[in-house]
Design an enzyme around this catalytic site. Structure first.
Site, short mmCIF file in Angstrom:
data_model
loop_
_atom_site.label_atom_id
_atom_site.label_comp_id
_atom_site.label_asym_id
_atom_site.label_seq_id
_atom_site.Cartn_x
_atom_site.Cartn_y
_atom_site.Cartn_z
N LYS A 167 13.67 -7.14 7.91
CA LYS A 167 13.08 -5.80 7.89
C LYS A 167 13.58 -5.04 9.11
CE LYS A 167 8.52 -3.53 7.29
NZ LYS A 167 7.07 -3.75 7.18
N SER A 218 1.60 -5.00 3.96
CA SER A 218 3.01 -4.65 3.78
C SER A 218 3.94 -5.78 3.40
CB SER A 218 3.54 -3.97 5.03
OG SER A 218 3.26 -2.61 4.97
N SER A 233 4.94 -1.64 3.06
CA SER A 233 6.10 -0.97 3.62
C SER A 233 7.37 -1.81 3.62
CB SER A 233 5.81 -0.56 5.07
OG SER A 233 5.62 -1.71 5.88
N1 GLN Z 1 0.15 0.45 3.47
C1 GLN Z 1 -0.56 0.26 4.69
C2 GLN Z 1 -0.32 1.42 5.60
O1 GLN Z 1 0.25 2.35 5.17
C3 GLN Z 1 -0.14 -1.03 5.34
C4 GLN Z 1 1.19 -0.94 5.98
C5 GLN Z 1 1.61 -2.21 6.63
O2 GLN Z 1 1.05 -3.28 6.39
N2 GLN Z 1 2.57 -2.08 7.52
O3 GLN Z 1 -0.73 1.45 6.72
#
Ligand code: GLN
Length: 496
Positions: free
Chosen positions: A77, A176, A152
């Site tokens: 990532k 995410s 994400s």
């Molecule tokens: N979708 C969640 C957010 O927007 C979690 C994101 C994540 O785990 N980095 O914060």
């Protein structure tokens, strides 16, 4: 072991049956054919990967063991620092920045013989659930190019699902890793807070962030987690004394284990009926395998989403203050020649942050700054922290009666690109079942469990108490064996 899994590749490379270079070329060829459709990567590291693979082959030829990930292609990532290699967080504000050091996990994987194929796309600074918040354009779901891969860590999930790499790293602050894993039909796990070093992970919300594995199957995810986990003097939140590994009891079965289906998550707002159906099937299959399955209530879990959207933005607003145009990447205004007064540093900050951050990141910074501001701190941030304590108590109570808990991963299958971009709240609801584990610091894993009516993959989560990785993976392996078949994506399928 499934064809093309990391375990199969490492075994073949270590024994000299396959060369790491040949394995890499096969994966790069697939990237060449399909990356234009998927956009899993911000950067493909062909040259570096070829050099890493050649070094692995030389080690084998010289009679040395390259390690448990010998010759395994891994996607990283793009919020994990890689020395001398651009690391963008899919944000304009870091464009051109090359970290002076690599994340501890990156070093550990390299030391275990892994080959890095590329840096994967994400929602900017990991804020989002669809990878549509990337400054470099969205990633598509390999199972259906008109759908999102989740987020994400959507690029990492898509890379594994498309057969670009059998393993990938993601970060999970509110879901995410697990949510994109579910939407792409792969395995994804968030470890216990503190099990894996975060040195070199660009921070989003420091009390929630964890790095974790994506893999084609549960055994591969356990293999990768065991390589990554362990103490690190560079990360003071990293636990000194980690427990037995994720692989310790993978074949242990579930006979006699107590499994609780979390009522509040099984009935969470907005769940598709098919998600509940698959969760019931998963519970029934564990029961058939000898587990004692029952419903359990974790009352405070219903407040997870609300508490998270105060705590995560609050921490983000503080963490992202460092992108000021002075220390990293982009500097707008003066340097960009917009005519702003070159002595006006406030204008430089404003210009840089206005140009460098996307809409969702700005929204989070504003929400977080508001929640932390004098007069509102106790009512918002303080209250959210109290809710967090209640959640810890409720989960602790549940684990007095149960070894692991079961919940859906995401409210539905992958949605259409663009379907939720206009309404941030609808997007946030994707994480209703994953966020509680982050708030309490516990581990959770998403295992593919059949498909929805649209034929796209669905996932089921196994949750465990802090440092309960061994039992969590043990149960996940049984679920995986009992799961209805999840089709491979067309890209990965072609390789079989
Ligand atoms: N979708 C969640 C957010 O927007 C979690 C994101 C994540 O785990 N980095 O914060």
């Amino acid at each position: 072991m499934i064809a093309g899994s990391a375990s199969a590749i490492a075994a073949a490379v270590r024994s000299g049956d396959r060369s790491a270079v040949e394995v890499l070329e096969e994966h790069l060829a697939r990237v060449g054919r399909h990356e234009a459709d998927i956009h899993a990567f911000n950067l493909v590291l062909e040259d570096q990967a070829r050099a890493q693979a050649a070094a692995v082959d030389q080690a084998v030829a010289a009679g040395r063991d390259p390690g448990p990930l010998a010759g395994v292609p891994v996607a990283l990532k793009d919020n994990l620092c890689t020395r001398g290699i651009p690391t963008t967080c899919s944000s304009r504000i870091l464009e051109g920045w090359k970290p002076p050091y690599s994340a501890t996990v990156v070093e550990r994987l390299a030391g275990a013989g892994a080959v890095f194929v590329g840096k994967t796309n994400l929602d900017e600074f990991a804020m989002g659930s669809s990878t549509e918040n990337s400054a470099f354009g969205p990633t598509a779901n390999p199972h259906d190019l008109s759908r999102v891969p989740g987020g994400s860590s959507g690029g990492s999930a898509a890379a594994v699902a498309a057969g670009f790499a059998p393993l990938a790293l993601g970060s999970d602050t509110g879901g995410s890793i697990r949510q994109p894993a579910a939407l792409c039909g792969v395995v994804g796990a968030k470890p216990t807070y503190g099990l894996v070093s975060r040195y070199g992970l660009i921070a989003f919300a420091s009390s929630l962030d964890q790095i974790g594995p994506f893999a084609l199957d549960v055994a591969d995810a356990a293999l990768l987690l065991d390589v990554m986990a362990g103490p690190d003097p560079c990360d003071s939140t990293c636990l000194a004394d980690p427990p037995p590994g994720a692989r310790a009891r993978l074949a242990g079965g579930v006979e006699g284990l107590r499994v609780g289906v979390v009522r509040e998550l099984a009935n969470a707002e907005g769940l598709a009926p098919e998600v509940q159906g698959r969760l019931d099937d998963a519970a029934a299959s564990l029961s058939a395998a000898g587990a004692k399955v029952d419903e359990v209530s974790v009352p405070a879990a219903v407040y997870g989403l609300s508490a998270y959207y105060l705590i995560a933005p609050a921490e983000a607003s503080s963490n992202l203050a460092r992108y000021d145009g002075v220390r990293y990447g982009l500097r707008a205004g003066r340097a960009a020649g917009t005519g702003a007064d070159p002595t006006d540093i406030l204008a430089m900050y404003t210009d840089t942050r206005s140009a460098g951050f996307g809409a969702e990141v700005k929204r989070r910074i504003m929400l977080g700054t508001y929640a932390l501001s004098a007069g509102y701190y106790d009512a918002y941030y303080g209250k959210a922290q109290q809710v967090r304590t209640l959640m810890v108590r409720d989960f602790d109570a549940a684990y007095r009666d149960f070894d692991v808990l079961l919940a859906p991963t995401a409210p539905g299958t992958a949605f259409e690109l663009g379907a939720k971009t206009a309404d941030p709240l609808t997007m946030y609801l994707n994480d209703v079942c994953t966020i509680p584990s982050n708030l309490v610091g516990h581990p959770a894993i998403s295992v593919p469990f059949g498909t929805g009516a649209d034929g796209l993959p669905l996932g089921v989560q196994v949750l465990a108490p802090a440092l309960g990785e061994t039992v969590m993976f043990q149960v996940a392996a049984v679920l995986e064996a009992a799961a209805p078949p999840t089709p491979a994506s067309p890209m990965r399928g072609e390789a079989r």
